[in-house]
Design an enzyme around this catalytic site. Sequence first.
Site, mmCIF file in Angstrom:
data_model
loop_
_atom_site.group_PDB
_atom_site.id
_atom_site.type_symbol
_atom_site.label_atom_id
_atom_site.label_comp_id
_atom_site.label_asym_id
_atom_site.label_seq_id
_atom_site.Cartn_x
_atom_site.Cartn_y
_atom_site.Cartn_z
ATOM 1 N N ASP A 145 0.814 -1.206 0.000
ATOM 2 C CA ASP A 145 0.000 0.000 0.000
ATOM 3 C C ASP A 145 0.853 1.264 0.000
ATOM 4 O O ASP A 145 1.931 1.297 0.586
ATOM 5 C CB ASP A 145 -0.896 -0.012 1.247
ATOM 6 C CG ASP A 145 -1.936 -1.109 1.129
ATOM 7 O OD1 ASP A 145 -2.329 -1.420 -0.001
ATOM 8 O OD2 ASP A 145 -2.340 -1.642 2.172
ATOM 9 N N ASP A 190 -3.138 -1.014 11.108
ATOM 10 C CA ASP A 190 -4.154 -1.419 10.125
ATOM 11 C C ASP A 190 -5.581 -1.271 10.658
ATOM 12 O O ASP A 190 -6.539 -1.377 9.886
ATOM 13 C CB ASP A 190 -3.925 -2.875 9.686
ATOM 14 C CG ASP A 190 -2.621 -3.066 8.929
ATOM 15 O OD1 ASP A 190 -1.721 -2.236 9.099
ATOM 16 O OD2 ASP A 190 -2.502 -4.047 8.183
HETATM 17 C C1 UD1 Z 1 3.461 -5.459 7.943
HETATM 18 C C2 UD1 Z 1 2.043 -5.748 7.524
HETATM 19 C C3 UD1 Z 1 1.181 -4.497 7.525
HETATM 20 C C4 UD1 Z 1 1.291 -3.786 8.868
HETATM 21 C C5 UD1 Z 1 2.754 -3.584 9.259
HETATM 22 C C6 UD1 Z 1 2.891 -3.019 10.671
HETATM 23 C C7 UD1 Z 1 2.284 -7.602 6.018
HETATM 24 C C8 UD1 Z 1 2.192 -8.103 4.624
HETATM 25 N N1 UD1 Z 1 2.051 -6.293 6.187
HETATM 26 O O1 UD1 Z 1 4.024 -4.624 6.935
HETATM 27 O O2 UD1 Z 1 -0.163 -4.874 7.279
HETATM 28 O O3 UD1 Z 1 0.681 -2.518 8.764
HETATM 29 O O4 UD1 Z 1 3.453 -4.836 9.214
HETATM 30 O O5 UD1 Z 1 2.244 -3.828 11.586
HETATM 31 O O6 UD1 Z 1 2.525 -8.357 6.956
HETATM 32 N N2 UD1 Z 1 10.692 0.239 7.906
HETATM 33 C C9 UD1 Z 1 11.927 0.794 7.681
HETATM 34 N N3 UD1 Z 1 12.905 0.011 7.118
HETATM 35 C C10 UD1 Z 1 12.680 -1.307 6.784
HETATM 36 C C11 UD1 Z 1 11.416 -1.856 7.038
HETATM 37 C C12 UD1 Z 1 10.427 -1.066 7.591
HETATM 38 O O7 UD1 Z 1 12.158 1.976 7.972
HETATM 39 O O8 UD1 Z 1 13.598 -1.960 6.280
HETATM 40 C C13 UD1 Z 1 9.613 1.078 8.478
HETATM 41 C C14 UD1 Z 1 8.452 1.263 7.485
HETATM 42 O O9 UD1 Z 1 8.726 2.294 6.564
HETATM 43 C C15 UD1 Z 1 7.299 1.574 8.400
HETATM 44 C C16 UD1 Z 1 7.622 0.737 9.652
HETATM 45 O O10 UD1 Z 1 9.010 0.418 9.571
HETATM 46 O O11 UD1 Z 1 7.308 2.936 8.741
HETATM 47 C C17 UD1 Z 1 6.796 -0.529 9.768
HETATM 48 O O12 UD1 Z 1 7.081 -1.381 8.686
HETATM 49 P P1 UD1 Z 1 7.062 -2.961 8.830
HETATM 50 O O13 UD1 Z 1 6.815 -3.321 10.258
HETATM 51 O O14 UD1 Z 1 8.258 -3.510 8.161
HETATM 52 O O15 UD1 Z 1 5.766 -3.341 8.010
HETATM 53 P P2 UD1 Z 1 5.593 -4.398 6.858
HETATM 54 O O16 UD1 Z 1 6.288 -5.670 7.211
HETATM 55 O O17 UD1 Z 1 5.878 -3.774 5.559
#
Ligand code: UD1
Length: 457
Positions: free
Chosen positions: A119, A313
């Site tokens: 998203d 979410d």
């Molecule tokens: C997963 C879920 C999503 C949920 C989110 C948080 C799936 C498919 N999606 O997304 O529905 O909203 O967890 O509970 O399981 N970030 C960084 N660097 C990285 C990785 C993440 O800065 O390498 C930041 C992201 O930009 C964001 C935050 O960490 O601001 C949370 O991301 P993350 O927990 O990784 O979410 P997803 O795994 O993408």
Amino acid sequence: MDVLKIKGGKPLSGQIRASGAKNAMTKLLVASLLSDKKCTFFNVPNIGDVEITVNLCKEIGSEIKWDKKEKILEIYTPELKTSYVPQKYSGSNRIPILMIGALLGRTDEDIIVPTIGGDLIGSRPVDLHIHALHKLGARIEYREMKKEGAYFAQAHQGLKGTIISLHYPSVGATENTILAAVRAKGTTLIKNAAIEPEIIDLILFLQKLGAKIMIDVDRTICIQQASQLNEVEHTVLPDRNEVASYAMAAISTKGKVWIEGAEHHNMIAFLNKLRDIGGGFQVRKNGIEFFYEKSLRGGVHLETDVHPGFMTDWQQPFVVLMTQAVGASVIHETVYENRFGYTHTLKAMGADIELFTQCLGGKTCRFASSDHHHSIVVKGPTPLKATDITIPDLRAGFAYVMAALIANETSTISNVDFVDRGYEELVAKLSSLGADITRVTAPKKGEPKTVLQNTSV
Ligand code: UD1
């Protein structure tokens, strides 16, 4: 593209069954690639993101039998046909990047994955994934390709357990690191790991597969190399996002919905907030009933957070719920910097919402000095007017469906594919609860329109 037509103003009433969790099932499929043994999954949701992941695994060499009616899926990957995830999966969802963690211990070939999608709710970088996999001994490079970039990863020298500290407990980075660590020599410690229920479900699966994984109280996850991999049978946990979504739809339409299979222990933060605003619920043996009891109280402060906090979410449908509560509430989004874009349409429908770049409430978050609108004040109650809506992302999509269920006239909602990604049988479930909802399938050239309504659940 299909559209939904929803005539609102009817309370939702009846019962549905919670589907398997999207955020678990997609990762479980990828985790199964760690081994050449058969894995069987039960309670598999028939949703777009699972379909995409199934196709992705097939490209890699998986043999898959999916009985959608029985919700049983068998996956068996005796050998990898390729470790190149085709560019057509670029931007499809967040899953391709996890292929790196799953495949590093399985092949000496380069693993190539396109840039990931999901998203459009923030910049969504993958630096934490890359940093952790580097520390385990992988070499990962981002290279420009013909149309767009891709990550090239390999671990020719093998992976070796180490200590990894995440500066933010990212769900995806934790999962990717766990997957790689299962095949890494020795022991890996992930500090400041995410501990979402879907990650615990992944750990349960991996334990059955042969891994030894411990979770400490301080967000440390310890993974020891698996010496032997086994066949696995695994039942996917219920989708707490789907449960919360229908719960809020029930209460905001002044209805009553019994959700069979809803799990109490994964909904604690949500139920606490529901209690604060006067939303009714009763936890029973096999599920939770949600109902409208009395006029909803605003005046609350809500901060989204990593688990065990209030999940990001749940935020969008919660904002719609708060448009129906008496008083002003403050909502501070601390997980994604850009997750309030959908409020513009709610405002056009009559909601009283103001956006702020500041961190409203008690806590300062990572986005304090940014110019992103990541706090809002929502005042209610306001009637919502039906309108034509285009869905920008999955959870905003359900929020709009909810707003349309509250509004008195007929709303037309397009970009339905977004909700298909995460909500199983949305039209059938809502119809069974008494909603006046129709899905119009856009005809291919020369074909008549198809209208789906009141399909059985
Ligand atoms: C997963 C879920 C999503 C949920 C989110 C948080 C799936 C498919 N999606 O997304 O529905 O909203 O967890 O509970 O399981 N970030 C960084 N660097 C990285 C990785 C993440 O800065 O390498 C930041 C992201 O930009 C964001 C935050 O960490 O601001 C949370 O991301 P993350 O927990 O990784 O979410 P997803 O795994 O993408």
